[in-house]
Design a protein around this motif. Structure first.
Motif, PDB file in Angstrom:
ATOM      1  N   SER A 132       0.830  -1.205   0.000  1.00 17.49           N
ATOM      2  CA  SER A 132       0.000   0.000   0.000  1.00 17.49           C
ATOM      3  C   SER A 132       0.864   1.255   0.000  1.00 17.49           C
ATOM      4  O   SER A 132       0.513   2.275  -0.603  1.00 17.49           O
ATOM      5  N   ARG A 133       2.014   1.178   0.668  1.00 14.49           N
ATOM      6  CA  ARG A 133       2.918   2.323   0.691  1.00 14.49           C
ATOM      7  C   ARG A 133       3.525   2.587  -0.684  1.00 14.49           C
ATOM      8  O   ARG A 133       3.745   3.745  -1.065  1.00 14.49           O
ATOM      9  N   LEU A 134       3.800   1.536  -1.427  1.00 13.01           N
ATOM     10  CA  LEU A 134       4.283   1.739  -2.788  1.00 13.01           C
ATOM     11  C   LEU A 134       3.192   2.401  -3.631  1.00 13.01           C
ATOM     12  O   LEU A 134       3.477   3.270  -4.464  1.00 13.01           O
ATOM     13  N   SER A 135       1.957   2.013  -3.408  1.00 16.43           N
ATOM     14  CA  SER A 135       0.853   2.673  -4.099  1.00 16.43           C
ATOM     15  C   SER A 135       0.784   4.149  -3.732  1.00 16.43           C
ATOM     16  O   SER A 135       0.530   5.010  -4.587  1.00 16.43           O
ATOM     17  N   ASN A 136       1.029   4.482  -2.467  1.00 15.90           N
ATOM     18  CA  ASN A 136       1.065   5.881  -2.053  1.00 15.90           C
ATOM     19  C   ASN A 136       2.126   6.659  -2.815  1.00 15.90           C
ATOM     20  O   ASN A 136       1.905   7.790  -3.251  1.00 15.90           O
ATOM     21  N   ALA A 137       3.305   6.062  -2.965  1.00 15.39           N
ATOM     22  CA  ALA A 137       4.389   6.732  -3.693  1.00 15.39           C
ATOM     23  C   ALA A 137       4.016   6.927  -5.149  1.00 15.39           C
ATOM     24  O   ALA A 137       4.308   7.976  -5.750  1.00 15.39           O
ATOM     25  N   MET A 138       3.368   5.926  -5.745  1.00  8.82           N
ATOM     26  CA  MET A 138       2.918   6.057  -7.131  1.00  8.82           C
ATOM     27  C   MET A 138       1.915   7.199  -7.260  1.00  8.82           C
ATOM     28  O   MET A 138       1.978   8.014  -8.200  1.00  8.82           O
ATOM     29  N   ARG A 143       7.476  15.391  -1.191  1.00  7.04           N
ATOM     30  CA  ARG A 143       7.792  16.253  -2.327  1.00  7.04           C
ATOM     31  C   ARG A 143       6.535  16.620  -3.114  1.00  7.04           C
ATOM     32  O   ARG A 143       6.430  17.729  -3.662  1.00  7.04           O
ATOM     33  N   ALA A 144       5.573  15.718  -3.167  1.00 11.49           N
ATOM     34  CA  ALA A 144       4.337  16.013  -3.892  1.00 11.49           C
ATOM     35  C   ALA A 144       3.605  17.207  -3.289  1.00 11.49           C
ATOM     36  O   ALA A 144       2.969  17.984  -4.013  1.00 11.49           O
ATOM     37  N   ARG A 145       3.681  17.359  -1.979  1.00 13.90           N
ATOM     38  CA  ARG A 145       3.036  18.519  -1.352  1.00 13.90           C
ATOM     39  C   ARG A 145       3.650  19.816  -1.883  1.00 13.90           C
ATOM     40  O   ARG A 145       2.953  20.797  -2.141  1.00 13.90           O
ATOM     41  N   HIS A 191      -1.541  15.984   0.310  1.00 10.25           N
ATOM     42  CA  HIS A 191      -1.268  15.904   1.745  1.00 10.25           C
ATOM     43  C   HIS A 191      -1.624  14.547   2.337  1.00 10.25           C
ATOM     44  O   HIS A 191      -1.151  14.192   3.413  1.00 10.25           O
ATOM     45  N   LEU A 192      -2.432  13.800   1.630  1.00 13.83           N
ATOM     46  CA  LEU A 192      -2.860  12.514   2.173  1.00 13.83           C
ATOM     47  C   LEU A 192      -1.734  11.491   2.196  1.00 13.83           C
ATOM     48  O   LEU A 192      -1.603  10.696   3.126  1.00 13.83           O
ATOM     49  N   GLY A 193      -0.892  11.515   1.152  1.00 20.15           N
ATOM     50  CA  GLY A 193       0.136  10.490   1.034  1.00 20.15           C
ATOM     51  C   GLY A 193       1.091  10.440   2.199  1.00 20.15           C
ATOM     52  O   GLY A 193       1.604   9.376   2.556  1.00 20.15           O
ATOM     53  N   SER A 194       1.356  11.581   2.807  1.00 16.86           N
ATOM     54  CA  SER A 194       2.287  11.616   3.936  1.00 16.86           C
ATOM     55  C   SER A 194       1.633  11.222   5.254  1.00 16.86           C
ATOM     56  O   SER A 194       2.301  11.206   6.287  1.00 16.86           O
ATOM     57  N   ILE A 195       0.338  10.917   5.227  1.00 14.87           N
ATOM     58  CA  ILE A 195      -0.376  10.586   6.461  1.00 14.87           C
ATOM     59  C   ILE A 195      -0.821   9.127   6.462  1.00 14.87           C
ATOM     60  O   ILE A 195      -0.475   8.364   7.369  1.00 14.87           O
ATOM     61  N   TRP A 196      -1.572   8.718   5.459  1.00 16.24           N
ATOM     62  CA  TRP A 196      -2.112   7.357   5.455  1.00 16.24           C
ATOM     63  C   TRP A 196      -1.005   6.337   5.243  1.00 16.24           C
ATOM     64  O   TRP A 196      -0.025   6.595   4.565  1.00 16.24           O
ATOM     65  N   GLU A 197      -1.193   5.160   5.848  1.00 17.30           N
ATOM     66  CA  GLU A 197      -0.191   4.086   5.836  1.00 17.30           C
ATOM     67  C   GLU A 197       1.113   4.518   6.503  1.00 17.30           C
ATOM     68  O   GLU A 197       2.176   4.006   6.202  1.00 17.30           O
ATOM     69  N   GLY A 198       1.023   5.470   7.429  1.00 14.78           N
ATOM     70  CA  GLY A 198       2.186   5.877   8.213  1.00 14.78           C
ATOM     71  C   GLY A 198       2.688   7.248   7.834  1.00 14.78           C
ATOM     72  O   GLY A 198       3.001   7.510   6.673  1.00 14.78           O
TER      73      GLY A 198
END
Length: 558
Positions: A291-297, A383-385, A414-421
């Protein structure tokens, strides 16, 4: 509203196809091409329109039927359903990792292909990628740890048939223990033929999922994470009645508004164990990692969309007699955005390729995936933020107006840096990898033997060894910045690899100029690589740059 839509997001991406040319075998590369073309066009057109509608019309909780019966249903806008059909049914994004035959593939589709297609999809619809990823991950966990018991669930989760397909969810967070999963209070009770779960889950995305994987405390199994087992909670009991999963309310979120996240109470909910109950947390960690790899994608996709919006705006907007794109300070603003986005895509597809090898039993790839995934999540989501925020500012006042896509990009980033850790949690995960298996040395051994980054890798190896010699508290204090340095070094090496490949196979110096400019900015963030600024249009859109020009620029960096 977006700027005038390009015909195809894949065609406007200077890095995607060249990376797939290098990473995929010829047969797979040929098979994916029509999918890139079709999804790229949808993402720039119909999917983008549906995503805007779904974001403007969030899902609604229907707790009761008109006769007072508790139903806990969620009502979605038709645009959500259209976006879901594109993801699950037309392209099979949740199916392709689990069974052969999707899109005519003779085997399961490589993760590289799945993440490349998902990256195109997310450039228009970010929210759907959350339940999509959980559905994919749930099928993976069941297939890895309990495939015979849950063959029917795996088939449903990986179906592309609208009448048969199921969606998945992962309920982990509880109010008293978000990061500290060991504080989970949900209690599992053995009823002989099944278990029941009683407790509350505080963040439950896709709360009306057909297949829910969650953790609960098993009596007598111990404290902390040792005492947690993994359970499957179906939406319906075996007799067809609704399971005792009460959706208390839906969250009013900053972003990802197209999909539902809620607070859920399990009231002696019917459940069955997954795998070995004593390995519950370990099994859930596997789900978290993919799931974290999906967040990075997803973060990378948001960066690409933000860069494209900025390029289109700065070309169309004239300031002081010439296009904003040609203004020197604007070029200096755009260059790092372009470079970071391309570096991010290279890292995501590299991790995906390693994940495919790991699933095939490659032990080195397994060790690499274990650290590449948290590194990508840690650095790219942050970095996306910044990139989406820069894009909002570049558009000016319109960038702050909901008629345009920029506010949605910023919210979702902003979600990517929060969900899944959160970032700090992920940095500590990297530290655990270093302590247990020397992951910084694994990275240096894998990526440190080629290109101009050799000296950087030797320094990082020494810095990692020195960090591990410090007291534990000091290790943790320094870990965030060290994790970023590791990520940047991996990306610099991958850009170099891509540059060598493109120079050898096409004679184009564009990728070499990207690589050298990225390395220059790593060494000195205030550096302004003149050749890259002069060729910004080619870097942005994938034009031809003489190899000699790029080689001369690269020589200055070394």
């Amino acid at each position: 509203m977006s700027s005038p839509s390009p015909v195809n997001f894949a065609d406007r991406d200077p890095a995607l196809r060249p990376l797939l040319d290098r990473l995929l075998p010829a047969d797979d590369r040929a098979r994916v091409e029509p999918l890139l073309a079709e999804l790229g066009e949808l993402a720039a057109g119909d999917l983008d329109r549906q995503a805007a509608l779904a974001d403007a019309h969030p899902p609604r909780l229907i707790p009761y039927a008109p006769d007072g019966t508790r139903v806990d249903a969620i009502e979605y806008h038709p645009a959500h359903d259209r976006a879901a059909a594109i993801a699950y049914e037309r392209f099979g994004l949740a199916a392709m990792s689990h069974r052969p035959g999707v899109h005519g593939w003779p085997t399961k589709i490589p993760h590289t292909v799945k993440y490349a297609l998902s990256y195109l999809y997310v450039q228009s619809e970010f929210g759907m990628a959350c339940p999509l990823s959980m559905t994919d991950s749930a099928a993976r966990i069941l297939r890895l740890f309990d495939p015979e018991r849950y063959a029917a669930e795996i088939a449903a989760l990986s179906s592309t048939d609208p009448e048969l397909r199921a969606t998945g969810a992962m309920f982990m967070t509880e109010q008293q223990g978000g990061t500290d999963v060991g504080l989970t209070r949900t209690l599992a009770t053995d009823r002989g033929t099944h278990w029941t779960l009683t407790g509350k889950k505080w963040f439950a995305s896709n709360p009306a999922a057909d297949v829910i994987l969650t953790l609960a405390r098993v009596p007598g199994q111990g404290e902390g994470t040792r005492g947690l087992g993994m359970f499957l909670v179906p939406r319906l009991r075996p007799d067809g009645t609704r399971n005792a999963v009460r959706i208390d309310r839906l969250k009013d979120k900053l972003g990802s508004k197209s999909i539902a996240s809620g607070e859920v109470t399990l009231e002696e909910a019917y459940a069955t164990p997954v795998g070995r109950l004593t390995h519950g947390f370990r099994q859930m960690a596997e789900m978290l990692n993919v799931s974290r790899l999906s967040n990075a994608m997803r973060a990378t996709a948001l960066m690409r969309r933000a860069v494209r919006e900025s390029l289109d705006h700065t070309r169309a907007r004239h300031v002081f007699g010439k296009p904003l794109f040609d203004q020197p300070l604007m070029r200096a603003t755009l260059l790092p955005m372009i470079l970071d986005t391309e570096a991010a895509l290279g890292l995501v597809l590299e991790a995906a390729a390693r994940l495919t090898a790991a699933d095939d039993g490659d032990e080195q790839a397994q060790a690499l995936v274990r650290v590449l995934t948290p590194l990508a999540k840690h650095t790219l989501c942050k970095r996306a933020r910044t990139v989406t925020g820069e894009a909002m500012e570049i558009r000016g006042g319109n960038g702050y107006i909901e008629d345009w896509v920029n506010p949605r990009l910023v919210r979702d980033a902003h979600l990517g840096s929060i969900w899944e850790g959160s970032s700090n949690v992920i940095a500590l995960d990297v530290l655990r990898c270093m302590r247990r298996i020397g992951s910084h040395r694994t990275l240096a051994d894998t990526y440190g033997d080629r290109g101009p980054a050799k000296d950087r890798w030797e320094l990082l190896r020494a810095q990692g060894d020195a960090l591990l010699a410090l007291p534990a508290q000091e290790q943790e204090t320094r870990m965030g910045r060290y994790a970023d340095r590791l990520t940047h070094a991996v990306m610099a090496t991958l850009l170099h690899d891509q540059a060598e490949h493109e120079a050898r196979t096409t004679g184009n110096g564009r990728a070499l100029l990207v690589s050298s400019a990225y390395a220059a900015l790593l060494d000195d963030p205030d550096c302004l690589p003149r050749t890259a600024l002069d060729h910004l249009a080619e870097l942005a859109e994938g034009g031809q740059i003489p190899l000699a020009t790029a080689e001369e620029s690269a020589a200055h960096v070394r």
